[in-house]
Design a protein around this motif. Structure first.
Motif, PDB file in Angstrom:
ATOM      1  N   LYS A 234       0.793  -1.225   0.000  1.00  0.00           N
ATOM      2  CA  LYS A 234       0.000   0.000   0.000  1.00  0.00           C
ATOM      3  C   LYS A 234       0.829   1.282   0.000  1.00  0.00           C
ATOM      4  CE  LYS A 234      -0.875  -0.074   4.969  1.00  0.00           C
ATOM      5  NZ  LYS A 234      -0.854   1.206   5.633  1.00  0.00           N
TER       6      LYS A 234
ATOM      7  N   ASP B 154      -1.124   4.606  -1.315  1.00  0.00           N
ATOM      8  CA  ASP B 154      -1.360   5.581  -0.235  1.00  0.00           C
ATOM      9  C   ASP B 154      -0.755   6.936  -0.576  1.00  0.00           C
ATOM     10  OD1 ASP B 154      -2.777   3.866   1.372  1.00  0.00           O
ATOM     11  OD2 ASP B 154      -1.206   3.619   2.879  1.00  0.00           O
TER      12      ASP B 154
ATOM     13  N   ILE C 284      -9.315   8.249   1.632  1.00  0.00           N
ATOM     14  CA  ILE C 284      -8.471   7.752   2.723  1.00  0.00           C
ATOM     15  C   ILE C 284      -9.313   7.549   3.976  1.00  0.00           C
ATOM     16  CG2 ILE C 284      -6.542   8.329   4.261  1.00  0.00           C
ATOM     17  CD1 ILE C 284      -5.340   9.899   1.834  1.00  0.00           C
TER      18      ILE C 284
ATOM     19  N   LYS D 157      -6.629  -2.443   4.030  1.00  0.00           N
ATOM     20  CA  LYS D 157      -5.990  -1.200   3.592  1.00  0.00           C
ATOM     21  C   LYS D 157      -5.114  -1.420   2.363  1.00  0.00           C
ATOM     22  CE  LYS D 157      -5.112   0.241   8.103  1.00  0.00           C
ATOM     23  NZ  LYS D 157      -4.310   1.017   9.050  1.00  0.00           N
TER      24      LYS D 157
END
Length: 172
Positions: free
Chosen positions: A116, A120, A132, A171
């Motif tokens: 990620k 991200d 987010i 995530k």
């Protein structure tokens, strides 16, 4: 909106913690805390600023993003391997052999973190804070549900471990 989502997530997490405190023992939390100290220290070296470099650089080519992704994966696999092999030493340090398998499983989060890193950074760079926030909120829900269900089925410390990994997997 973002603040409300974050607040609701924290309230849900707090409520879950109160329920888990009645189901799990202090020893369960202590084992997780000991493993997280080691994992947290090693995890510090996992990202090495790749995400920050992507965010701060004005233009980032697909080749640079790909390179950052693969570098993050390589570093995380090395850190995972070192943690896996070093887990017996951590268990000896803590004088508790239960730490070894917990740390070995928790170290999988290094690889999930590497997966990620680039996405991200791109979300932050593009200022997609609502995305987010949604990801964080649902991650909290998944962690809470996983830990609560597993704790109910007497998974003890492992409910915390698997809950943490479930959130990191979502995530990623």
């Amino acid at each position: 909106m973002l603040g409300a989502g974050k607040s609701l997530g924290r309230l849900i997490s707090f409520g879950n913690t109160l329920i888990l405190a009645r189901i799990l023992s202090p020893e369960d939390y202590g084992l997780m805390a000991m493993a997280m100290v080691v994992a947290g220290f090693i995890g510090f070296f996992n990202e090495i600023g790749l995400g920050s470099a992507i965010i701060q650089r004005k233009d980032v080519s697909p080749l640079q993003l790909s390179g950052a992704f693969y570098l993050a994966i390589i570093i995380s696999v090395v850190l995972y391997s070192l943690t896996y092999l070093g887990a017996p030493y951590a268990a000896t340090f803590y004088q508790n052999e239960q730490i070894e398998p917990i740390l070995q499983v928790l170290a999988l989060a290094f690889i999930l973190g590497a997966i990620k890193t680039v996405p991200d950074a791109l979300l932050i760079k593009q200022m997609k804070f609502s995305s987010i926030s949604v990801i964080e909120f649902f991650s909290i829900i998944i962690v809470c549900a996983t830990t609560l269900i597993l704790a109910t089925f007497d998974f003890k410390t492992w409910s915390l471990v698997y809950g943490f990994l479930a959130g990191e997997t979502f995530k990623a």
